[in-house]
Scaffold this motif. Structure first.
Motif, PDB file in Angstrom:
ATOM      1  N   GLY A 119       0.818  -1.208   0.000  1.00 59.28           N
ATOM      2  CA  GLY A 119       0.000   0.000   0.000  1.00 59.28           C
ATOM      3  C   GLY A 119       0.853   1.259   0.000  1.00 59.28           C
ATOM      4  N   TRP A 120       1.907   1.250   0.809  1.00 64.07           N
ATOM      5  CA  TRP A 120       2.821   2.386   0.828  1.00 64.07           C
ATOM      6  C   TRP A 120       3.545   2.538  -0.516  1.00 64.07           C
ATOM      7  N   ALA A 121       3.932   1.409  -1.107  1.00 61.05           N
ATOM      8  CA  ALA A 121       4.623   1.462  -2.396  1.00 61.05           C
ATOM      9  C   ALA A 121       3.711   2.015  -3.485  1.00 61.05           C
ATOM     10  N   ALA A 122       2.424   1.648  -3.440  1.00 61.15           N
ATOM     11  CA  ALA A 122       1.459   2.204  -4.399  1.00 61.15           C
ATOM     12  C   ALA A 122       1.245   3.687  -4.133  1.00 61.15           C
ATOM     13  N   ALA A 123       1.181   4.071  -2.852  1.00 64.67           N
ATOM     14  CA  ALA A 123       1.000   5.480  -2.503  1.00 64.67           C
ATOM     15  C   ALA A 123       2.164   6.330  -2.997  1.00 64.67           C
ATOM     16  N   ALA A 124       3.379   5.759  -2.967  1.00 62.79           N
ATOM     17  CA  ALA A 124       4.564   6.500  -3.412  1.00 62.79           C
ATOM     18  C   ALA A 124       4.476   6.868  -4.887  1.00 62.79           C
ATOM     19  N   GLN A 125       3.643   6.146  -5.641  1.00 62.97           N
ATOM     20  CA  GLN A 125       3.451   6.437  -7.059  1.00 62.97           C
ATOM     21  C   GLN A 125       2.058   7.006  -7.335  1.00 62.97           C
ATOM     22  N   GLY A 126       1.404   7.496  -6.284  1.00 61.44           N
ATOM     23  CA  GLY A 126       0.134   8.194  -6.451  1.00 61.44           C
ATOM     24  C   GLY A 126      -1.052   7.314  -6.770  1.00 61.44           C
ATOM     25  N   LYS A 127      -0.985   6.020  -6.416  1.00 60.30           N
ATOM     26  CA  LYS A 127      -2.064   5.101  -6.779  1.00 60.30           C
ATOM     27  C   LYS A 127      -2.579   4.309  -5.572  1.00 60.30           C
ATOM     28  N   PHE A 128      -2.512   4.914  -4.402  1.00 60.08           N
ATOM     29  CA  PHE A 128      -2.922   4.171  -3.208  1.00 60.08           C
ATOM     30  C   PHE A 128      -4.388   3.771  -3.244  1.00 60.08           C
ATOM     31  N   TRP A 129      -5.279   4.712  -3.490  1.00 63.21           N
ATOM     32  CA  TRP A 129      -6.713   4.404  -3.408  1.00 63.21           C
ATOM     33  C   TRP A 129      -7.148   3.480  -4.545  1.00 63.21           C
ATOM     34  N   GLU A 130      -6.528   3.622  -5.708  1.00 66.60           N
ATOM     35  CA  GLU A 130      -6.831   2.701  -6.802  1.00 66.60           C
ATOM     36  C   GLU A 130      -6.386   1.277  -6.448  1.00 66.60           C
ATOM     37  N   PHE A 131      -5.214   1.177  -5.826  1.00 69.96           N
ATOM     38  CA  PHE A 131      -4.709  -0.124  -5.385  1.00 69.96           C
ATOM     39  C   PHE A 131      -5.625  -0.726  -4.329  1.00 69.96           C
ATOM     40  N   THR A 132      -6.018   0.076  -3.358  1.00 67.32           N
ATOM     41  CA  THR A 132      -6.918  -0.387  -2.304  1.00 67.32           C
ATOM     42  C   THR A 132      -8.233  -0.885  -2.877  1.00 67.32           C
ATOM     43  N   THR A 133      -8.797  -0.113  -3.789  1.00 69.05           N
ATOM     44  CA  THR A 133     -10.074  -0.501  -4.406  1.00 69.05           C
ATOM     45  C   THR A 133      -9.959  -1.830  -5.126  1.00 69.05           C
ATOM     46  N   ASP A 134      -8.852  -2.044  -5.843  1.00 71.73           N
ATOM     47  CA  ASP A 134      -8.697  -3.285  -6.599  1.00 71.73           C
ATOM     48  C   ASP A 134      -8.494  -4.482  -5.678  1.00 71.73           C
ATOM     49  N   VAL A 135      -7.706  -4.307  -4.616  1.00 69.37           N
ATOM     50  CA  VAL A 135      -7.486  -5.404  -3.664  1.00 69.37           C
ATOM     51  C   VAL A 135      -8.804  -5.804  -3.004  1.00 69.37           C
ATOM     52  N   TYR A 136      -9.559  -4.829  -2.541  1.00 68.83           N
ATOM     53  CA  TYR A 136     -10.800  -5.127  -1.825  1.00 68.83           C
ATOM     54  C   TYR A 136     -11.905  -5.613  -2.758  1.00 68.83           C
ATOM     55  N   ALA A 137     -11.871  -5.197  -4.003  1.00 64.03           N
ATOM     56  CA  ALA A 137     -12.873  -5.678  -4.954  1.00 64.03           C
ATOM     57  C   ALA A 137     -12.737  -7.174  -5.183  1.00 64.03           C
ATOM     58  N   ASP A 138     -11.530  -7.682  -5.000  1.00 63.76           N
ATOM     59  CA  ASP A 138     -11.257  -9.102  -5.240  1.00 63.76           C
ATOM     60  C   ASP A 138     -11.295  -9.931  -3.962  1.00 63.76           C
ATOM     61  N   ALA A 139     -11.640  -9.288  -2.839  1.00 63.33           N
ATOM     62  CA  ALA A 139     -11.616  -9.985  -1.547  1.00 63.33           C
ATOM     63  C   ALA A 139     -12.830 -10.890  -1.387  1.00 63.33           C
ATOM     64  N   PRO A 140     -12.671 -12.033  -0.715  1.00 60.20           N
ATOM     65  CA  PRO A 140     -13.803 -12.928  -0.467  1.00 60.20           C
ATOM     66  C   PRO A 140     -14.717 -12.362   0.618  1.00 60.20           C
TER      67      PRO A 140
END
Length: 225
Positions: A119-140
């Motif tokens: 999450g921090w690595a994605a945030a460092a490239q300005g994509k934290f919330w997009e990364f979070t959304t994709d991870v949680y969209a695929d969660a069981p």
């Protein structure tokens, strides 16, 4: 006659004293109300309000802040992110009333810690919330998803993280270990052991709750500003 005059003078003094005290009381009440500071719940103000925080949503000077403690492998965190957060964003964040700040609380093992670093690595490239959304969209709906490095890179790619090699390298390093520890420090201090956990201007909410639960607390603190 003299007695009558004395009675009238005494009544006049009493009336003047009552009027003066009433005026002083009204003035004191007005001064107190106008100078009353913002109040917080029992946990105090946990917000950071950093203008350049890539893991925050909303204006830095929004009147109310909600700190969210989450784990990328938590199915209930995913449920909040999918079902509750978009409504809060639309009603409060987009209207300038609320700021949401993310905090890591990786409690489900090594892959939770790895995902927090991702999450921090994605945030460092300005994509934290997009990364979070994709991870949680695929969660069981139940259970904890497997999030090894290759899966995290797939989520990063789907989220539009531009430099995947950098993302992988930073996720596998200890670069953000101190940041993650600082995120989780308040949960240890206040004994918050579950996720998701929310602190709205110092008022704690633990676990997924109906949208109305959040609205009541947010509106309460908005009313005091």
């Amino acid at each position: 006659m003299l007695l009558g005059v004395l009675v009238l003078v005494l009544i006049g003094l009493i009336v003047a004293l009552v009027v003066r005290n009433a005026g002083s009381s009204d003035q004191a009440s007005s001064t107190t109300a106008s100078a009353a500071p913002a109040t917080f719940g029992p946990l105090g103000d946990l917000s950071r309000r950093q203008a350049d925080d890539p893991r925050a949503l909303g204006e830095v000077d929004a009147p109310v802040t909600m700190v969210v403690f989450s784990d990328f492998r938590c199915p209930f965190c995913a449920a909040y992110a999918r079902d509750i957060e978009p409504q809060l964003v639309e009603k409060y964040v987009d209207t300038g009333k609320l700021r949401i700040e993310w905090r890591d609380q990786p409690i489900f093992g090594k892959e939770s810690e790895l995902a927090a670093r991702a999450g921090w690595a994605a945030a460092a490239q300005g994509k934290f919330w997009e990364f979070t959304t994709d991870v949680y969209a695929d969660a069981p709906q139940t259970g904890h998803p497997d999030l090894p490095i290759d899966v995290l890179v797939q989520h990063a790619e789907a989220a539009g993280v531009p430099d995947l090699d950098r993302f992988r390298s930073e996720t596998l390093s200890d670069r953000y270990a101190a940041d993650i520890a600082a995120d989780a420090a308040p949960t240890e201090e206040f004994g918050i052991i579950g996720v998701p956990a929310f602190v709205i201007d110092g008022e704690p909410i633990v676990g997924v709750r109906p949208i109305e639960t959040f609205e009541v607390v947010i509106d309460q603190y908005l009313g005091g500003r």
